[in-house]
Motif scaffolding. Structure first.
Motif, mmCIF file in Angstrom:
data_model
loop_
_atom_site.group_PDB
_atom_site.id
_atom_site.type_symbol
_atom_site.label_atom_id
_atom_site.label_comp_id
_atom_site.label_asym_id
_atom_site.label_seq_id
_atom_site.Cartn_x
_atom_site.Cartn_y
_atom_site.Cartn_z
ATOM 1 N N ASN A 1 7.438 -0.689 -5.556
ATOM 2 C CA ASN A 1 8.497 -1.155 -6.438
ATOM 3 C C ASN A 1 9.012 -0.060 -7.373
ATOM 4 O O ASN A 1 10.139 -0.119 -7.837
ATOM 5 N N THR A 2 8.156 0.908 -7.669
ATOM 6 C CA THR A 2 8.524 1.932 -8.638
ATOM 7 C C THR A 2 8.918 3.218 -7.918
ATOM 8 O O THR A 2 8.217 3.676 -7.012
ATOM 9 N N ARG B 1 13.047 6.889 -13.823
ATOM 10 C CA ARG B 1 12.085 5.982 -13.198
ATOM 11 C C ARG B 1 12.733 4.618 -13.016
ATOM 12 O O ARG B 1 13.353 4.094 -13.949
ATOM 13 N N TYR B 2 12.577 4.080 -11.820
ATOM 14 C CA TYR B 2 13.105 2.750 -11.499
ATOM 15 C C TYR B 2 11.963 1.767 -11.302
ATOM 16 O O TYR B 2 10.957 2.084 -10.669
ATOM 17 N N SER C 1 3.583 0.056 -8.489
ATOM 18 C CA SER C 1 4.233 -0.388 -9.716
ATOM 19 C C SER C 1 3.909 0.636 -10.782
ATOM 20 O O SER C 1 3.045 1.486 -10.600
ATOM 21 N N SER C 2 4.592 0.541 -11.911
ATOM 22 C CA SER C 2 4.312 1.476 -12.997
ATOM 23 C C SER C 2 2.945 1.211 -13.601
ATOM 24 O O SER C 2 2.365 2.068 -14.237
ATOM 25 N N TYR D 1 0.829 8.877 -7.294
ATOM 26 C CA TYR D 1 2.149 8.737 -6.704
ATOM 27 C C TYR D 1 2.104 9.305 -5.295
ATOM 28 O O TYR D 1 1.301 10.180 -4.979
ATOM 29 N N THR D 2 3.046 8.875 -4.452
ATOM 30 C CA THR D 2 3.280 9.496 -3.162
ATOM 31 C C THR D 2 4.622 10.201 -3.248
ATOM 32 O O THR D 2 5.634 9.562 -3.561
ATOM 33 N N PHE D 3 4.598 11.487 -2.986
ATOM 34 C CA PHE D 3 5.807 12.283 -3.091
ATOM 35 C C PHE D 3 6.435 12.528 -1.735
ATOM 36 O O PHE D 3 5.734 12.635 -0.714
ATOM 37 N N GLY D 4 7.762 12.666 -1.740
ATOM 38 C CA GLY D 4 8.460 13.162 -0.579
ATOM 39 C C GLY D 4 8.402 14.689 -0.565
ATOM 40 O O GLY D 4 7.848 15.315 -1.472
#
Lengths: 108, 115
Positions: free
Chosen positions: B30-31, B48-49, B97-98, B104-107
């Motif tokens: 979601n985040t 951040r979304y 979620s936050s 985190y998983t990064f591109g």
């Protein structure tokens, strides 16, 4: 502004040696994480240590956390050429805040 | 499972031109975060979304940068017009979620060069 500060900025060692990188931060945290970034690639999550933990292991990685000194260390044992990368600590408050990183070179 | 997908991998544009980056997060995350990474530095958060809502855009230079996350899935980051100082790697990351205390998983990022 970046909260975490890694030390040293660059580190060069021989294959098989241990590599130690340090991270200092300024404010209280929920957890601290270490990431690796190979040249031209995204960041890869290595290990997370929570604020109530003092030490954590994952394979050849050992992370320590000293909240009284607001510092953490990442130890890579028996380093390999493939460990050559930049390593970042990220402190978790409301968002992740990354330090400038340590550039590790492992020479064959 | 595919990771965070970003495109393009590289972009070279002239200053004053517009540019857009696209990110597809991990399904169910979601985040979504956009970071900018200058050479030799760590990533710095731009926005951040939480689902489709931008909940932290305090570091986004709003005079030239804009972002959207329609339907709370894919996201686009735009710069118009680009300046020389915008040359950097733009990284997208996602998490469940936050409140997710994990990583985190990064591109792989988009490397932007403004000439």
């Amino acid at each position: 502004s970046q909260q975490g500060e890694e030390d040293p900025q660059a580190l060069s060692i021989q294959e098989g040696e241990n590599a130690t990188m340090n991270c200092s931060y300024k404010t209280s945290i929920n957890n601290l994480q270490w990431y690796r970034q190979n040249s031209g690639r995204g960041l890869v999550h290595l290990i997370l240590i929570r604020s109530n933990e003092r030490e954590k292991h994952s394979g050849r990685l050992r992370v320590t956390l000293d909240t009284s000194k607001k510092s953490s260390s990442l130890l890579i044992t028996a380093s390999r050429a493939a460990d050559t990368a930049s390593y970042f600590c990220a402190t978790r408050g409301q968002n992740f805040v990354f330090g400038p990183g340590t550039r590790l070179s492992v020479l064959p | 499972e595919a990771g965070v997908v970003q495109s393009p991998r590289y972009k070279i544009i002239e200053k004053k031109q517009p540019v857009a980056f696209w990110c597809n997060p991990i399904s169910g995350h979601n985040t979504l975060y956009w970071y900018r990474q200058n050479l030799g530095q760590g990533p710095e958060l731009l926005i951040r979304y939480e689902n489709e809502e931008a909940v932290d855009d305090s570091q986004l230079p709003k005079d030239r940068f804009s972002a959207e996350r329609l339907k709370g899935v894919d996201s686009t980051l735009k710069i118009q017009p680009a300046e020389l100082g915008d040359s950097a790697v733009y990284l997208c990351a996602s998490s469940l979620s936050s409140r997710d205390r994990g990583g985190y998983t990064f591109g792989s990022g988009t490397r932007l060069t403004v000439v």
